[in-house]
Design an enzyme around this catalytic site. Structure first.
Site, PDB file in Angstrom:
ATOM      1  N   THR B 161      14.979  -4.845   2.045  1.00 47.30           N
ATOM      2  CA  THR B 161      14.762  -3.630   1.226  1.00 47.30           C
ATOM      3  C   THR B 161      15.583  -2.495   1.841  1.00 47.30           C
ATOM      4  O   THR B 161      16.757  -2.376   1.550  1.00 47.30           O
ATOM      5  CB  THR B 161      13.256  -3.264   1.118  1.00 47.30           C
ATOM      6  OG1 THR B 161      12.700  -3.152   2.411  1.00 47.30           O
ATOM      7  CG2 THR B 161      12.507  -4.300   0.310  1.00 47.30           C
ATOM      8  N   THR B 198       4.091  -8.852  10.984  1.00 48.58           N
ATOM      9  CA  THR B 198       4.962  -7.780  10.535  1.00 48.58           C
ATOM     10  C   THR B 198       5.500  -8.109   9.167  1.00 48.58           C
ATOM     11  O   THR B 198       5.433  -9.241   8.714  1.00 48.58           O
ATOM     12  CB  THR B 198       6.155  -7.573  11.458  1.00 48.58           C
ATOM     13  OG1 THR B 198       6.797  -6.360  11.059  1.00 48.58           O
ATOM     14  CG2 THR B 198       7.174  -8.687  11.340  1.00 48.58           C
ATOM     15  N   SER B 407       9.137   3.775  -1.657  1.00 50.86           N
ATOM     16  CA  SER B 407       8.722   2.477  -1.110  1.00 50.86           C
ATOM     17  C   SER B 407       7.248   2.244  -1.359  1.00 50.86           C
ATOM     18  O   SER B 407       6.515   3.166  -1.627  1.00 50.86           O
ATOM     19  CB  SER B 407       9.019   2.384   0.369  1.00 50.86           C
ATOM     20  OG  SER B 407       8.098   3.146   1.111  1.00 50.86           O
TER      21      SER B 407
END
Lengths: 407, 407
Positions: B161, B198, B407
């Site tokens: 991203t 993560t 985001s």
């Protein structure tokens, strides 16, 4: 370093604060670190003044904080003094820091003929550098000779560090036909995530009250004011709030709720002024959390939102980015159920029941975000507890202030 | 939005990863949100593949995370698949999110002739917007038709991203005269403060191992790798780490420490690559804490330093501002004694016993701060427990990325 005044500063500049009988102020330029500005202030308080306070809970508290803490609640027959310097925080300075406090309190006690146990000091500025306390002791006589009842504005100016404007507030209440005055000053702009107190805050009142009653009002007031603000999630080593009651009005305010309310108002006003001067701030943000299973959970969620760099940068970018609010709720550790959450920006319902709201029009939320004051409200939908926290946005100016300034 | 590659990116670009027998990859451009780049990737895993993993502990976990979690530890006789899209995280999308996961897993299962219970999906990108899952289901046949053993680099690219470079790592170990291969890919740049995992991380190995043994290695490895990094203290709603063991090497690695070590190495490598691509990062920072009374305390102090905006901006400004390190220790909540603390920047002893070190020369610490890789070491002087955390600095570029990017 000279920063332009925060766009969020209260209009009209420093307020005209009414005099509190029993308190006198002076400020001078001692060259502790800065030049061309005042950096040491002395407050003299009349015999009988009761002093309550709260302090940072940091494990690396400064020497003055430890000294002040030990002195709270002592006998109040004699006069008292508060001496504050800016430019150096006398924190993490070992035995030298303790010696500096001793030198300053001893000279101040001598100059005002009061016991050392009644001298409260504070230092704010760079952490870890030995304090040049001789520069301070050298000006104490001058300070003592120039004390004035109406010089509180000078004191507010002298305690500033990265602050872009001095902060003051006051309230007056009528009790039994008499006027009781409360005035206060504060400094703070960065390293603001107080825990039991904030930066430096001094509040003065001519009310008559004992230590225990005053301390209880201060502790409670702090919980809903200074403990509900954050600029950058960093907690200072020097946070100090002192409230001094001179008793000169002759009005006993023990258990008087109008007084307690007014005192909390002054603390609330000063706390918000600190947020409005948050380093690099361009927006004042109110975060409301309702529907929590406990007040602690509500506060935790509100702080998680208020401290999230991604939420704060979205506010700076005027982006109603509610996904980041969801993220901050999720990471807070508080009890939450994704499918019961609702979120508002201002009055605009953005999301409910775990998804974007029916008929949500992003342009409406975006319009709210363009304002100077932004409100983010989250209902957790689980219980009846609530909390509100105040913060500011995170801008590139915060970075440039802190990548250059040595605090 | 096209960002220049992070100055901290590993030299030499994406590594040449050895093929893992039993795993095939494909990526296509589906136009989920981005255009002109691949954004959906499919991994096919052979029958018998065992899949372990860890996920975000966020209370606002995404639909794909909940779905994956439920599927871990299931039967492994049949083949399996991992399907990932970037551009939209399918988080906080309510029942629509669940339906999107169902549509995608069902189409994938059909295309590969495997049970739905063996299809693991992940989505990363904007939070809160319904996922246009029809754009994904429309490309699944194409993906299934173009699977190749040596296309893992395409997968690493498709899951990015705000990442400025794709992330890959590998290790090979000789066990009983045979080679066992481990390769992995990851994405992540902002909203990085993993808690149990993560962002998105996929590790593949041809080792032979059962679920419980693999899961235990993954959980332990995660604690010292992904749970020890932070970019901005914000925890994602989508964090997912999956480790797939195809068994094709025929080497049973249950309880084999050289394999566990190699697996942890791959995770460590990928975790550090995520930090090196931290949004706006200009420096890679290692925070070592020793002398704590417990590992949890050491980790808490290290995270408090690594997440402090004032420490991070000082690093960006190349300022050896150890006073802010003291502040971060003090606010962490861990047991600490100001007068026993010592602090180093690189090898330079800056402070000890609660004050600046004898003979400290700031220029020496300042020289260390000019490097790309900065080390901050704190000894609490209280016990024998230690922790290390990896982070990056906080620059104006982080603000500009996040005040603009949704985001």
């Amino acid at each position: 370093m000279s920063m332009p005044v925060s766009p969020l500063a209260p209009k009209g500049g420093f307020p005209n604060l009414p005099v509190v009988d029993g308190a006198r102020f002076a400020a001078v330029e001692a060259g502790v670190r800065y030049s061309g500005r005042t950096d040491v202030t002395l407050v003299e308080l009349c015999p009988g003044t009761v002093i309550a306070g709260t302090f940072t809970r940091s494990k690396t508290r400064s020497a003055p904080v430890l000294d002040c803490r030990a002195k709270l609640g002592g006998a109040s027959e004699s006069g008292a003094a508060i001496l504050v310097n800016s430019g150096n925080s006398n924190a993490f300075t070992g035995i030298k820091g303790v010696e500096a406090v001793r030198a300053i309190t001893s000279e101040t006690a001598k100059a005002l003929s009061i016991p050392e146990a009644r001298v409260f000091t504070a230092s704010t500025g760079v952490i870890g550098e030995p304090l040049a306390h001789d520069r301070i002791t050298a000006v104490i006589e001058t300070l003592a000779d120039t004390l004035q009842p109406n010089a509180i504005a000078d004191a507010a100016q002298a305690i500033m560090t990265t602050d872009t404007y001095p902060k003051g507030a006051s309230q007056q209440v009528e009790i039994d036909g008499k006027t009781v005055t409360i005035t206060g000053i504060a400094k703070g702009s960065g390293m603001i995530a107080p825990d039991m107190a904030t930066m430096l805050v001094y509040v003065f009142t001519d009310a008559l009250i004992g230590f225990d009653a005053l301390q209880s009002m201060v502790t409670q007031g702090c919980d809903s004011t200074f403990n509900c603000i954050t600029v950058d999630s960093d907690t200072s080593t020097s946070d100090t709030l002192l409230v001094a009651a001179t008793g000169r009005s002759g009005v006993d305010v023990t258990g008087v709720s109008s007084f307690e309310h007014a005192l909390t108002q002054v603390m609330d006003d000063l706390a918000k002024q600190v947020v409005r001067d948050g380093e690099g701030a361009s927006k004042f943000v109110t975060v409301n959390v309702t529907g929590a299973v406990s007040h602690a959970d509500a506060h935790r969620v509100a702080m998680s939102i208020a401290n999230s760099p991604l939420v704060k940068t979205a506010v700076a970018g005027e982006d109603p980015n509610w996904g980041r609010v969801v993220m901050a709720v999720g990471k807070s550790g508080a009890e939450a159920d994704r499918d019961r959450l609702s979120i508002r920006f201002g009055d605009v319902l953005v999301a409910e029941n775990g998804q974007v709201a029916e008929g949500y029009v992003e342009a409406e939320a975006a319009a709210h975000m363009t304002q100077d004051e932004v409100t983010i409200s989250v209902d957790l939908g689980l219980g009846s507890d609530a909390a509100t926290v105040f913060t500011c946005d995170l801008t590139a100016q915060y970075i440039s202030i802190n990548a250059d300034y040595r605090s």
